[in-house]
Design a protein around this motif. Structure first.
Motif: not given
Length: 366
Positions: A4, A157, A292, A326, A341, A344
């Protein structure tokens, strides 16, 4: 166990210019003595994702049978950064896996803007939180991890696929990994189980003789060898972190530290990592941080103004255990709109076991 990242506005002060000059000189000298670092065009999580896709194609080409049927792709060591983090065995020391001691502290949230300081105790909210985490981490008991053991990690994840030019989020997946603690170099670093398949974790790209312990494979003993003075550790991290025109230098170091969180870490090293993170410009608290799987907690974050992402580390409100992280966009970019996004993760379990594939519950009973 796992990838991430997010971003924080880089604000610097003119306080301590002489100290900064000396630190810069130290960094330059260390960098001069070290081999030239690899450069990457994308932030860490996206870079790793593309690498995995490439290596899977290479594995199919190299290992396909003579009938043309592609062989089962080998999972790369960098496909999930947490796959290569050590972990520990006994339930009574489980919190030591994240380098954090169980406490009765309940922390409040709220955002702030960080400034650079060399003070050992900082009144800024982010630094104060990291100071609490550091204090707790330093009180943990030193662990014994043998070279012939394996770090087990279970996590969930997901990451964004950027191959189309847009961020396309992949489904949330659960995986289990067993990573060797042997200092190496190793060509086979362990195994990973995902979607009912068990695949090998190969050496990193370019490591033709195998991957040694280090940032790409942080064994417990390697972590113990890092400087425990926060200032020295931070200079070391800056010297060993590749420079890139596509990511802020401070953000790259922040994410370098994030890549070492969540596993078994020597107490003094864990304490130093958190105090070093507090000294990075732009580090703040994250009032709405969650991992997540939606577990909310107190957060530490930083925004990268180059790639326009924000990376958050999430810790349990009660005991400060590392929960996950994240990363998401903080403004509209070519990859997506603000709030998209990028990656995460959530750490679910960790242990040190004697054999690859061994279940932690069985190891704890033995």
């Amino acid at each position: 166990m796992t990838p991430n990242k997010d971003v924080r506005a880089d604000r610097r002060t003119d306080v301590g210019t002489r100290a900064d000059a000396r630190a810069d000189a130290d960094v330059a000298e260390i960098a001069r003595l070290l081999p030239a670092p690899d450069r990457r065009p994308l932030p860490h999580a996206q870079h790793l994702h593309h690498k995995e896709q490439l290596m899977q194609h290479i594995d199919r080409d190299r290992n396909g049978d003579r009938t043309g049927t592609p062989a089962q792709p080998a999972r790369q060591a960098f496909s999930a950064r947490r796959l290569l983090r050590p972990a520990i065995l006994l339930p009574v020391t489980a919190l030591a896996l994240a380098g954090i001691l169980t406490t009765s502290i309940v922390l409040t949230t709220g955002d702030d803007t960080a400034t650079t300081t060399t003070a050992s105790r900082d009144v800024r909210p982010a630094a104060a939180l990291l100071d609490q985490i550091s204090d707790a981490a330093g009180k943990n008991e030193e662990l014994t991890v043998r070279d012939d053991q394996f770090a087990y990690t279970r996590q969930k994840d997901q990451g964004a696929d950027l191959t189309s030019g847009k961020a396309v989020m992949e489904p949330l997946k659960e995986s289990e990994s067993w990573v060797a603690q042997d200092p190496g170099p190793l060509r086979k670093l362990g195994i990973v189980k995902e979607d009912g398949e068990t695949l090998p974790i190969n050496a990193q790209l370019g490591d033709t003789e195998g991957t040694p312990e280090g940032f790409g494979r942080p064994t417990y003993h390697w972590l113990a060898s890092l400087p425990t003075d926060p200032d020295k550790l931070l200079r070391f991290l800056y010297a060993k972190t590749p420079k890139s025109d596509d990511q802020e230098r401070d953000q790259a170091v922040f994410e370098r530290i994030g890549g070492l969180l969540g596993g078994v870490t020597p107490p003094k090293t864990a304490a130093a990592l958190y105090r070093a993170a507090a000294k990075i410009p732009g580090v703040t608290k994250a009032p709405a941080a969650h991992d997540a799987i939606g577990r909310h907690g107190v957060g530490i974050a930083r925004e990268d103004t180059t790639f326009h992402t924000r990376t958050e580390w999430v810790f349990d409100r009660q005991d400060l255990t590392y929960l996950g992280s994240r990363s998401y966009l903080v403004k509209d970019t070519q990859y997506g709109k603000k709030g998209t996004l990028m990656s995460s993760e959530a750490v679910l379990d960790f242990a040190v076991v004697d054999k690859a594939g061994q279940e932690p519950s069985r190891a704890r009973e033995s």
